[in-house]
Design a protein around this motif. Structure first.
Motif, PDB file in Angstrom:
ATOM      1  N   MET A   1     -49.637 124.404 -15.237  1.00 33.13           N
ATOM      2  CA  MET A   1     -50.181 125.322 -16.032  1.00 33.13           C
ATOM      3  C   MET A   1     -50.816 126.408 -15.514  1.00 33.13           C
ATOM      4  O   MET A   1     -51.404 126.479 -14.520  1.00 33.13           O
ATOM      5  CB  MET A   1     -51.311 124.841 -17.116  1.00 33.13           C
ATOM      6  CG  MET A   1     -51.319 125.699 -18.317  1.00 33.13           C
ATOM      7  SD  MET A   1     -52.823 125.201 -19.116  1.00 33.13           S
ATOM      8  CE  MET A   1     -52.478 123.661 -19.744  1.00 33.13           C
ATOM      9  N   ASP A   2     -50.062 127.680 -15.470  1.00 37.69           N
ATOM     10  CA  ASP A   2     -50.663 128.889 -14.703  1.00 37.69           C
ATOM     11  C   ASP A   2     -51.765 129.313 -15.131  1.00 37.69           C
ATOM     12  O   ASP A   2     -52.414 129.142 -16.576  1.00 37.69           O
ATOM     13  CB  ASP A   2     -49.556 130.008 -14.598  1.00 37.69           C
ATOM     14  CG  ASP A   2     -49.087 130.335 -16.212  1.00 37.69           C
ATOM     15  OD1 ASP A   2     -50.274 131.165 -16.596  1.00 37.69           O
ATOM     16  OD2 ASP A   2     -47.998 130.345 -16.711  1.00 37.69           O
ATOM     17  N   GLN A   3     -52.573 130.059 -14.683  1.00 39.53           N
ATOM     18  CA  GLN A   3     -53.749 130.801 -14.969  1.00 39.53           C
ATOM     19  C   GLN A   3     -53.887 131.448 -16.085  1.00 39.53           C
ATOM     20  O   GLN A   3     -54.876 131.055 -16.969  1.00 39.53           O
ATOM     21  CB  GLN A   3     -54.246 131.792 -13.724  1.00 39.53           C
ATOM     22  CG  GLN A   3     -55.411 132.445 -13.786  1.00 39.53           C
ATOM     23  CD  GLN A   3     -56.622 131.785 -13.744  1.00 39.53           C
ATOM     24  OE1 GLN A   3     -56.638 130.889 -12.529  1.00 39.53           O
ATOM     25  NE2 GLN A   3     -57.802 131.667 -14.373  1.00 39.53           N
ATOM     26  N   GLU A   4     -52.792 132.340 -16.513  1.00 42.95           N
ATOM     27  CA  GLU A   4     -52.557 132.991 -17.528  1.00 42.95           C
ATOM     28  C   GLU A   4     -52.841 132.085 -18.867  1.00 42.95           C
ATOM     29  O   GLU A   4     -53.563 132.386 -19.731  1.00 42.95           O
ATOM     30  CB  GLU A   4     -51.681 133.971 -17.633  1.00 42.95           C
ATOM     31  CG  GLU A   4     -51.545 134.805 -18.996  1.00 42.95           C
ATOM     32  CD  GLU A   4     -52.555 135.680 -19.373  1.00 42.95           C
ATOM     33  OE1 GLU A   4     -52.898 135.904 -20.672  1.00 42.95           O
ATOM     34  OE2 GLU A   4     -53.500 135.792 -18.526  1.00 42.95           O
ATOM     35  N   THR A   5     -51.870 131.163 -18.925  1.00 43.78           N
ATOM     36  CA  THR A   5     -51.679 130.103 -19.778  1.00 43.78           C
ATOM     37  C   THR A   5     -53.111 129.511 -20.199  1.00 43.78           C
ATOM     38  O   THR A   5     -53.387 129.441 -21.383  1.00 43.78           O
ATOM     39  CB  THR A   5     -50.864 129.049 -19.716  1.00 43.78           C
ATOM     40  OG1 THR A   5     -49.585 129.881 -19.304  1.00 43.78           O
ATOM     41  CG2 THR A   5     -49.967 128.403 -20.888  1.00 43.78           C
ATOM     42  N   ARG A   6     -53.596 129.231 -19.231  1.00 38.99           N
ATOM     43  CA  ARG A   6     -55.046 128.447 -19.053  1.00 38.99           C
ATOM     44  C   ARG A   6     -55.832 129.274 -19.801  1.00 38.99           C
ATOM     45  O   ARG A   6     -56.638 128.906 -20.882  1.00 38.99           O
ATOM     46  CB  ARG A   6     -55.461 127.969 -17.911  1.00 38.99           C
ATOM     47  CG  ARG A   6     -56.732 127.195 -17.884  1.00 38.99           C
ATOM     48  CD  ARG A   6     -57.242 126.832 -16.630  1.00 38.99           C
ATOM     49  NE  ARG A   6     -56.365 125.880 -15.736  1.00 38.99           N
ATOM     50  CZ  ARG A   6     -56.471 124.565 -16.010  1.00 38.99           C
ATOM     51  NH1 ARG A   6     -57.417 124.052 -16.580  1.00 38.99           N
ATOM     52  NH2 ARG A   6     -55.795 123.744 -15.286  1.00 38.99           N
ATOM     53  N   SER A   7     -56.080 130.473 -19.543  1.00 36.02           N
ATOM     54  CA  SER A   7     -57.155 131.445 -20.309  1.00 36.02           C
ATOM     55  C   SER A   7     -56.826 131.789 -21.429  1.00 36.02           C
ATOM     56  O   SER A   7     -57.784 131.584 -22.235  1.00 36.02           O
ATOM     57  CB  SER A   7     -57.271 132.721 -19.468  1.00 36.02           C
ATOM     58  OG  SER A   7     -56.508 132.969 -18.218  1.00 36.02           O
ATOM     59  N   ARG A   8     -55.532 131.794 -21.804  1.00 35.29           N
ATOM     60  CA  ARG A   8     -55.202 132.064 -23.341  1.00 35.29           C
ATOM     61  C   ARG A   8     -55.471 130.907 -24.065  1.00 35.29           C
ATOM     62  O   ARG A   8     -56.212 131.077 -25.126  1.00 35.29           O
ATOM     63  CB  ARG A   8     -53.568 132.285 -23.309  1.00 35.29           C
ATOM     64  CG  ARG A   8     -53.173 132.956 -24.556  1.00 35.29           C
ATOM     65  CD  ARG A   8     -52.034 133.741 -24.728  1.00 35.29           C
ATOM     66  NE  ARG A   8     -51.117 133.516 -23.550  1.00 35.29           N
ATOM     67  CZ  ARG A   8     -50.068 132.735 -23.392  1.00 35.29           C
ATOM     68  NH1 ARG A   8     -49.872 131.879 -24.415  1.00 35.29           N
ATOM     69  NH2 ARG A   8     -49.591 132.670 -22.412  1.00 35.29           N
ATOM     70  N   ILE A   9     -55.292 129.710 -23.841  1.00 34.26           N
ATOM     71  CA  ILE A   9     -55.894 128.510 -24.464  1.00 34.26           C
ATOM     72  C   ILE A   9     -57.360 128.389 -24.398  1.00 34.26           C
ATOM     73  O   ILE A   9     -57.645 127.973 -25.643  1.00 34.26           O
ATOM     74  CB  ILE A   9     -55.097 127.295 -23.394  1.00 34.26           C
ATOM     75  CG1 ILE A   9     -53.652 126.987 -23.956  1.00 34.26           C
ATOM     76  CG2 ILE A   9     -55.681 125.761 -24.362  1.00 34.26           C
ATOM     77  CD1 ILE A   9     -52.901 126.069 -23.230  1.00 34.26           C
ATOM     78  N   MET A  10     -57.854 128.588 -23.396  1.00 34.69           N
ATOM     79  CA  MET A  10     -59.433 128.323 -23.566  1.00 34.69           C
ATOM     80  C   MET A  10     -60.143 129.549 -24.408  1.00 34.69           C
ATOM     81  O   MET A  10     -60.679 129.306 -25.162  1.00 34.69           O
ATOM     82  CB  MET A  10     -59.805 128.830 -22.089  1.00 34.69           C
ATOM     83  CG  MET A  10     -59.491 128.044 -20.953  1.00 34.69           C
ATOM     84  SD  MET A  10     -60.678 126.596 -20.991  1.00 34.69           S
ATOM     85  CE  MET A  10     -61.683 126.944 -19.651  1.00 34.69           C
ATOM     86  N   ARG A  11     -59.385 130.804 -24.578  1.00 37.08           N
ATOM     87  CA  ARG A  11     -59.854 131.758 -25.416  1.00 37.08           C
ATOM     88  C   ARG A  11     -59.575 131.170 -26.916  1.00 37.08           C
ATOM     89  O   ARG A  11     -60.533 131.352 -27.764  1.00 37.08           O
ATOM     90  CB  ARG A  11     -59.186 132.980 -25.365  1.00 37.08           C
ATOM     91  CG  ARG A  11     -59.975 134.058 -24.493  1.00 37.08           C
ATOM     92  CD  ARG A  11     -59.230 135.211 -24.574  1.00 37.08           C
ATOM     93  NE  ARG A  11     -57.988 135.427 -24.315  1.00 37.08           N
ATOM     94  CZ  ARG A  11     -57.313 135.568 -23.129  1.00 37.08           C
ATOM     95  NH1 ARG A  11     -58.171 135.629 -21.898  1.00 37.08           N
ATOM     96  NH2 ARG A  11     -55.998 135.876 -22.981  1.00 37.08           N
TER      97      ARG A  11
ATOM     98  N   ARG B   1     -62.001 128.294 -27.761  1.00 42.21           N
ATOM     99  CA  ARG B   1     -63.262 128.862 -27.928  1.00 42.21           C
ATOM    100  C   ARG B   1     -63.498 129.453 -29.239  1.00 42.21           C
ATOM    101  O   ARG B   1     -64.640 129.403 -30.054  1.00 42.21           O
ATOM    102  CB  ARG B   1     -63.444 129.819 -26.822  1.00 42.21           C
ATOM    103  CG  ARG B   1     -64.893 130.156 -26.489  1.00 42.21           C
ATOM    104  CD  ARG B   1     -64.801 131.145 -25.353  1.00 42.21           C
ATOM    105  NE  ARG B   1     -65.942 131.627 -25.431  1.00 42.21           N
ATOM    106  CZ  ARG B   1     -66.320 132.881 -25.082  1.00 42.21           C
ATOM    107  NH1 ARG B   1     -65.332 133.568 -24.391  1.00 42.21           N
ATOM    108  NH2 ARG B   1     -67.701 133.399 -25.381  1.00 42.21           N
TER     109      ARG B   1
END
Ligand code: ZN
Length: 137
Positions: free
Chosen positions: A1-11, A14
């Motif tokens: 999983m790339d950084q962008e995908t991860r942050s999108r999911i985290m957002r 949340r």
């Protein structure tokens, strides 16, 4: 999983309808309580509001809201310069919202993600709080 995908999911995770919140909602519903979600007209947009009891419930993720003394609140070892101020802001915002809610005459119950596994204990806690017994921190 790339950084962008991860942050999108985290957002997304949340934001709303996070699993911990669902646990509390299902339980309250089963207990016969009526509640509202994410009341934007109240300080901090409380996750769950029981208008009749004038109770606001915040269901906090241990990491995002920095549960004191909880192992799930441990900071990542990398990118501390990024995480520290971000999490400190969350904690500060939580404190301000709680204070503002109390000033408006609401009672505030903070439930931490790690405390939700024991459903019986959670039910007892909710009952006690809603019946007006004071929380012992
Ligand atoms: Zn915790």
């Amino acid at each position: 999983m790339d950084q962008e995908t991860r942050s999108r999911i985290m957002r997304a995770v949340r934001k709303k309808d996070t699993k911990p919140e669902l646990i509390v909602r299902r339980l309250l519903h089963a207990m016969g309580y009526r509640f509202r979600l994410h009341r934007r007209d109240l300080p901090g947009t409380p996750d769950i509001v029981l208008p009749r009891h004038k109770v606001a419930i915040q269901v906090h993720g241990c990491f995002w809201h920095q549960h004191p003394g909880c192992r799930h609140a441990n900071l990542p070892r990398s990118r501390t310069a990024y995480w520290l101020p971000k999490l400190a802001r969350n904690v500060e915002r939580d404190a301000q919202s709680e204070e503002a809610l109390l000033a408006l005459g609401w009672r505030v119950l903070v439930l931490w993600e790690c405390e939700l596994r024991d459903v019986d204990a959670l039910r007892e806690r909710l009952t006690a709080f809603l019946l007006g017994r004071q929380e012992i921190a």
